[in-house]
Design an enzyme around this catalytic site. Sequence first.
Site, PDB file in Angstrom:
ATOM      1  CG  HIS A 123      -7.578  32.449  25.622  1.00 24.09           C
ATOM      2  ND1 HIS A 123      -6.956  33.060  26.689  1.00 24.09           N
ATOM      3  CD2 HIS A 123      -7.465  33.323  24.592  1.00 24.09           C
ATOM      4  CE1 HIS A 123      -6.490  34.239  26.309  1.00 24.09           C
ATOM      5  NE2 HIS A 123      -6.788  34.418  25.041  1.00 24.09           N
TER       6      HIS A 123
ATOM      7  CG  ASP B 191      -5.920  31.490  29.563  1.00 25.26           C
ATOM      8  OD1 ASP B 191      -6.048  30.499  28.823  1.00 25.26           O
ATOM      9  OD2 ASP B 191      -6.138  32.658  29.180  1.00 25.26           O
TER      10      ASP B 191
ATOM     11  N   GLY C  81      -4.863  39.267  19.556  1.00 18.77           N
ATOM     12  CA  GLY C  81      -3.651  38.736  18.949  1.00 18.77           C
ATOM     13  C   GLY C  81      -2.452  38.818  19.874  1.00 18.77           C
ATOM     14  CG  ASN C  82      -0.827  42.219  22.064  1.00 15.14           C
ATOM     15  OD1 ASN C  82      -1.434  43.133  21.526  1.00 15.14           O
ATOM     16  ND2 ASN C  82       0.496  42.163  22.107  1.00 15.14           N
ATOM     17  CB  SER C  83      -3.986  36.007  23.749  1.00 19.00           C
ATOM     18  OG  SER C  83      -5.007  36.515  24.541  1.00 19.00           O
TER      19      SER C  83
ATOM     20  CG  LEU D 245      -5.159  25.735  52.953  1.00 24.12           C
ATOM     21  CD1 LEU D 245      -3.884  25.369  53.711  1.00 24.12           C
ATOM     22  CD2 LEU D 245      -5.413  27.244  53.037  1.00 24.12           C
ATOM     23  N   GLY D 246      -7.131  22.920  50.928  1.00 22.55           N
ATOM     24  CA  GLY D 246      -8.320  22.184  51.350  1.00 22.55           C
ATOM     25  C   GLY D 246      -9.237  22.989  52.236  1.00 22.55           C
TER      26      GLY D 246
ATOM     27  CB  ILE E 217     -10.469  31.183  51.239  1.00 20.19           C
ATOM     28  CG1 ILE E 217     -10.255  31.097  49.726  1.00 20.19           C
ATOM     29  CG2 ILE E 217      -9.586  30.167  51.979  1.00 20.19           C
ATOM     30  CD1 ILE E 217      -8.853  31.465  49.275  1.00 20.19           C
TER      31      ILE E 217
END
Length: 505
Positions: free
Chosen positions: A141, A171, A249-251, A306-307, A310
């Site tokens: 992002h 992300d 800004g830390n992202s 895994l398909g 869950i």
Amino acid sequence: MKKFLLIVFVAVLGGLIALGGANYLGWGDTRYVEVANTPTSLTSFSTAPGTRVVPAPTDGFVIAAERALPAVVHIKASKPAGRASGQVPFGIDPDQLPDAFRDLFGNPGRGGNSPGEMPLQQGSGSGVIISSDGYIVSNNHVIEDAETLEVVLNDERTYTAKVIGTDPTTDIALLKIEETGLPTIPFANSDDVRIGEWVVAVGNPFSLTGTVTAGIVSAKGRSIDIVRRSGGDLAIESFIQTDAVVNPGNSGGALVNQNGDLVGINTAISSPTGVFAGYSFAVPSAIVKKVAEDLREYGVVQRGLLGAQIRQLNTAYARELDIDRNNGVYVAEVMEGSAAQEAGIQSGDVIVAVDGVRTLRSSTLLEQLGRHRPGDQVTITAERDGKQRDFTVVLKNSEGTTGIVRPAEKPAAVASLGAEFENLDEKDVSQLNLKGGVAVTSLGNGLLAEQTRVRPGFILTKVNGRQVENVDQLKRLLESSKGAVTLEGVYPDSPDRTYKYAIVK
């Protein structure tokens, strides 16, 4: 009068006695003690009566900061402030995040706003150098849809970065700058991180470069439904939760242990206001490392699936299913031809471990599977009819095979612009006093409509500063260009004014 003076005398005497008693008992006598030799554990301090001790940070914080700071970079990204599709700039709208979660991508201001051009929104984020030849990890992002990416090192050297690949499901993004001999942060095993352990966050909050904060690990395997917005059903959320102070800004910045090794990439905060309010969240280094390796080697993440559908068990859901178990991951449905079906896993099974690692939460299960590629073999431990059994599963890709997934082919360079072009005739070139160019006759879905405010009639004269004389030359210039591309041109009604646009192919 005498009675009044007697009352005043008694009041003053009482005050003096009270002050004397307080002084004798030591009340209000707070002393700040400077400790010359700071112990390595805060629990080593003892407080003498009447003494307030101000504990200094542990030596581990200093070591972590010294080792991590040189390898944490400042990323400046710019893109149009709005798009034809109506999406929020950078794909993030803090007011729309669920449960008051806010992302950490700073947005300090906007750039130029000349007529005919899309104003640029300037974003500020962070990144971590993971190899000496210029590979950098950050958040998807932070760089998503950016026209230009500028990377500023801790020593103030500045570079233009190109995007190697992105993975919205975690992300994570991988960037590259052209440099060698760069400082790096080694990866730690995020599985070894313990709740209560001290960690240090390094990044560029509010464009305050090289900022270091510390806190403890508050929780692991935390899911906050923030990545699912862009990553969809394949999103992996198993965050390391800390109380280290992080802000916009830390992202993309580093979360390191006291040895200065990378344990996570800071990604989100929990806040009703958009600034730090107590908790932050980081993608575990085990996931970051695997995603970065995939993007570097294949250009796209290789997900071992895994398909199965869950759902995490809890007491209420277990009662609803009439299951005598209140934790674990319930298999609601097994897909036809999936890895789970071929291994013998059935609907109604409760998965409790992957390769011996307990997976009592869906987030933990997805994290463990997310470390594997198609074709990898894992052991799934599941409970069926009150008994546990192991299943050997060969994971598959999204296409239902065990092969490597290749990046989707990009459309032809000119086609990707989403416009029709025609060559200018000599009369037009002469009247407009141009050396050449191609005219935009119509606009459809494509990069020009999405990333610029180009209108039909626009005459494109240059690509990355090189003259365009005809459509064939435009095609060659676009095909030889990588990353951000600068387009220049004029409109017939104002030939003396040059417009510049930037697009990212």
